[in-house]
Enzyme design. Structure first.
Site, PDB file in Angstrom:
ATOM      1  N   ARG A 196       0.854  -1.209   0.000  1.00 33.02           N
ATOM      2  CA  ARG A 196       0.000   0.000   0.000  1.00 33.02           C
ATOM      3  C   ARG A 196       0.878   1.243   0.000  1.00 33.02           C
ATOM      4  NH1 ARG A 196      -1.330   1.870   4.651  1.00 33.02           N
ATOM      5  NH2 ARG A 196      -1.962  -0.092   5.597  1.00 33.02           N
ATOM      6  N   TYR A 200     -17.655  15.824 -14.660  1.00 35.94           N
ATOM      7  CA  TYR A 200     -18.124  14.437 -14.690  1.00 35.94           C
ATOM      8  C   TYR A 200     -19.168  14.224 -13.583  1.00 35.94           C
ATOM      9  CZ  TYR A 200     -17.892   9.413 -13.812  1.00 35.94           C
ATOM     10  OH  TYR A 200     -18.211   8.104 -13.591  1.00 35.94           O
ATOM     11  N   ASP A 253      -8.592  18.444 -14.070  1.00 32.78           N
ATOM     12  CA  ASP A 253      -8.885  17.077 -14.509  1.00 32.78           C
ATOM     13  C   ASP A 253      -8.581  17.026 -16.008  1.00 32.78           C
ATOM     14  OD1 ASP A 253     -10.147  14.794 -15.571  1.00 32.78           O
ATOM     15  OD2 ASP A 253     -11.681  14.775 -14.001  1.00 32.78           O
ATOM     16  N   LYS A 256      -9.788   5.903 -18.917  1.00 30.98           N
ATOM     17  CA  LYS A 256     -10.181   6.391 -20.226  1.00 30.98           C
ATOM     18  C   LYS A 256      -9.001   6.285 -21.207  1.00 30.98           C
ATOM     19  CE  LYS A 256     -13.770   7.202 -17.667  1.00 30.98           C
ATOM     20  NZ  LYS A 256     -14.140   8.504 -17.134  1.00 30.98           N
TER      21      LYS A 256
HETATM   22  C1  PLP Z   1     -14.622   8.936 -15.781  1.00 28.28           C
HETATM   23  C2  PLP Z   1     -14.187  10.252 -15.283  1.00 28.28           C
HETATM   24  C3  PLP Z   1     -13.840  10.435 -13.939  1.00 28.28           C
HETATM   25  C4  PLP Z   1     -13.958   9.332 -12.900  1.00 28.28           C
HETATM   26  O1  PLP Z   1     -13.016   8.337 -13.117  1.00 28.28           O
HETATM   27  P1  PLP Z   1     -13.237   6.775 -12.706  1.00 28.28           P
HETATM   28  O2  PLP Z   1     -11.989   6.141 -13.154  1.00 28.28           O
HETATM   29  O3  PLP Z   1     -14.463   6.321 -13.453  1.00 28.28           O
HETATM   30  O4  PLP Z   1     -13.461   6.759 -11.239  1.00 28.28           O
HETATM   31  C5  PLP Z   1     -13.363  11.673 -13.555  1.00 28.28           C
HETATM   32  N1  PLP Z   1     -13.265  12.695 -14.441  1.00 28.28           N
HETATM   33  C6  PLP Z   1     -13.618  12.559 -15.739  1.00 28.28           C
HETATM   34  C7  PLP Z   1     -13.484  13.722 -16.662  1.00 28.28           C
HETATM   35  C8  PLP Z   1     -14.095  11.344 -16.209  1.00 28.28           C
HETATM   36  O5  PLP Z   1     -14.451  11.219 -17.491  1.00 28.28           O
END
Ligand code: PLP
Length: 380
Positions: A46, A98, A170, A195
């Site tokens: 961890r 999101y 982000d 993604k």
């Molecule tokens: C999918 C997404 C998230 C969340 O990520 P996870 O891996 O699904 O927890 C955060 N920000 C954006 C822009 C996203 O598309």
């Protein structure tokens, strides 16, 4: 090293003990200590794991930060970053985020006393006006999910610096291939690595990278204290995906341009949201801060055309949540990814019930377009 070389040779790309060109998956949860109480490099997975560490080092380099951190999801990364702050701290946050980020803020972080003002990040005056003496950071996405709005990272980071607060971006939609927020003055970059970074729709992961020494110490502490770390198998899979990020992003972009060209000329399409379109509000800023405009496109059909029938009738393009994978994915944010946002707030922010979000994949562009065409033909 330039970016595409770094993708392959950056971080700890080789195993130090054998020279294996793919970093091994260290599944050990704990490590033998030769001496008692001597703070060994590896002690417990961890706290630190060599496979995860290779990925973290690579991501730190790709975003031009000083340290990277890998989490069990993008949401876990966002949670860990907000966990640096305390009750009473105030944030200016983008209105188009999101759905899960909206939920985390409203249903979790607010219960712990963090305070938020939601602002349209395209409006610099509104951002500055929302800052008060308790504000600690500005948090936003660009391009945003799902409206593909563009925020000017450099201008917003300059506002933040003037007020001695932090900028958190982000960068999921752009990836470091298209945009490097830390180079533009941001302090922290977050990714849903699920993604584009992973890129194959086969791993859920999150990343945070910072250029700030103090923040790096705090996130390292919180990553270990909270424990939402990425496991070694997923760390390996993610690093494997990242190696082809440049090659994938080039084709994603090429295909997206072809799809946008098609959608722009089809009379059944009412609106297109894509920062590559010169007519879009964010085009100028996107052209300034992004290498390419990415492969996320949102659009609406002409009034009266059945959105549900359209997305269900597609044969190659998958009706599914998520984005950034090799396969083209389509979804309706109001029902799917942004369903956790109350309808009135959603509509106010511009996400209509009919909005469709398309993640253009790596299939032949002609096949993607043919599929969209046959789906639209079924509506007449
Ligand atoms: C999918 C997404 C998230 C969340 O990520 P996870 O891996 O699904 O927890 C955060 N920000 C954006 C822009 C996203 O598309």
């Amino acid at each position: 090293m330039k970016f595409n070389t770094k993708l392959i040779h950056g971080g700890n790309s080789e195993d130090i003990t054998t020279g294996a060109v793919s970093i091994p998956i260290y599944r050990a949860s704990t490590f033998h200590q030769k001496e008692l109480g001597k703070n060994p490099k590896w002690e417990y997975s961890r706290t630190g794991n060599p496979t995860r560490n290779a990925l973290e080092k690579l991501m730190g380099e790709l975003e031009n930060g000083i340290a990277g951190f890998a989490f069990s999801s993008g949401s876990a990364a966002i949670h860990a970053v907000f966990s640096m702050y305390s009750a009473g701290d105030h944030f200016v946050v983008g209105s188009d985020v999101y759905g899960g980020t909206f939920r985390l803020i409203n249903k979790v972080l607010k219960r712990f006393g963090l305070e938020f003002t939601v602002v349209d990040m395209q409006d610099l005056n509104a951002i500055e006006n929302a800052i008060n003496n308790k504000t600690v950071a500005i948090y936003f996405e660009t391009p945003t999910n799902p409206l593909l709005q563009i925020a000017d990272i450099e201008e917003i980071a300059a506002i933040a610096k003037r007020h001695k607060i932090k900028t958190i971006v982000d960068n999921t939609f752009a990836t470091p291939y298209n945009q490097k927020p830390l180079n533009l003055g941001a302090d922290v970059v977050i990714h849903s690595a699920t993604k584009y970074l992973g890129g194959h729709s086969d791993v859920v992961a999150g990343i945070a990278v910072t250029s700030d020494e103090q923040i790096a110490k705090k996130i390292a502490f919180l990553q270990n204290a909270i424990g939402s770390t990425l496991g070694p198998d997923d760390s390996w899979l993610l690093q494997r995906g990242i190696k082809t990020l440049g090659a994938r992003m080039r084709v994603h972009h090429e295909n997206a341009e072809a799809v946008v060209n098609f959608l722009s000329t089809d009379k059944r399409i009412a609106r297109i949201f894509y920062p590559g379109l010169e007519s879009s509000q964010g085009h100028k800023v996107a052209a300034k801060q992004m290498q390419h405009f990415g492969a996320m496109i949102s659009f609406e059909l002409q009034a009266g055309l059945d959105t549900k029938k359209f997305v269900e009738s597609l044969e190659i393009i998958d009706l599914a949540e998520s984005l950034g994978g090799i396969e083209s994915l389509i979804e309706v944010p109001a029902v799917m990814t942004h369903g956790s946002i109350p309808r009135d707030i959603r509509l106010k922010n511009g996400i209509s019930d009919e909005l469709i979000r398309l993640s253009v994949g790596l299939e032949d562009a002609e096949d993607i377009i043919t599929d969209l065409k046959q789906g639209l033909d079924q509506l007449n």
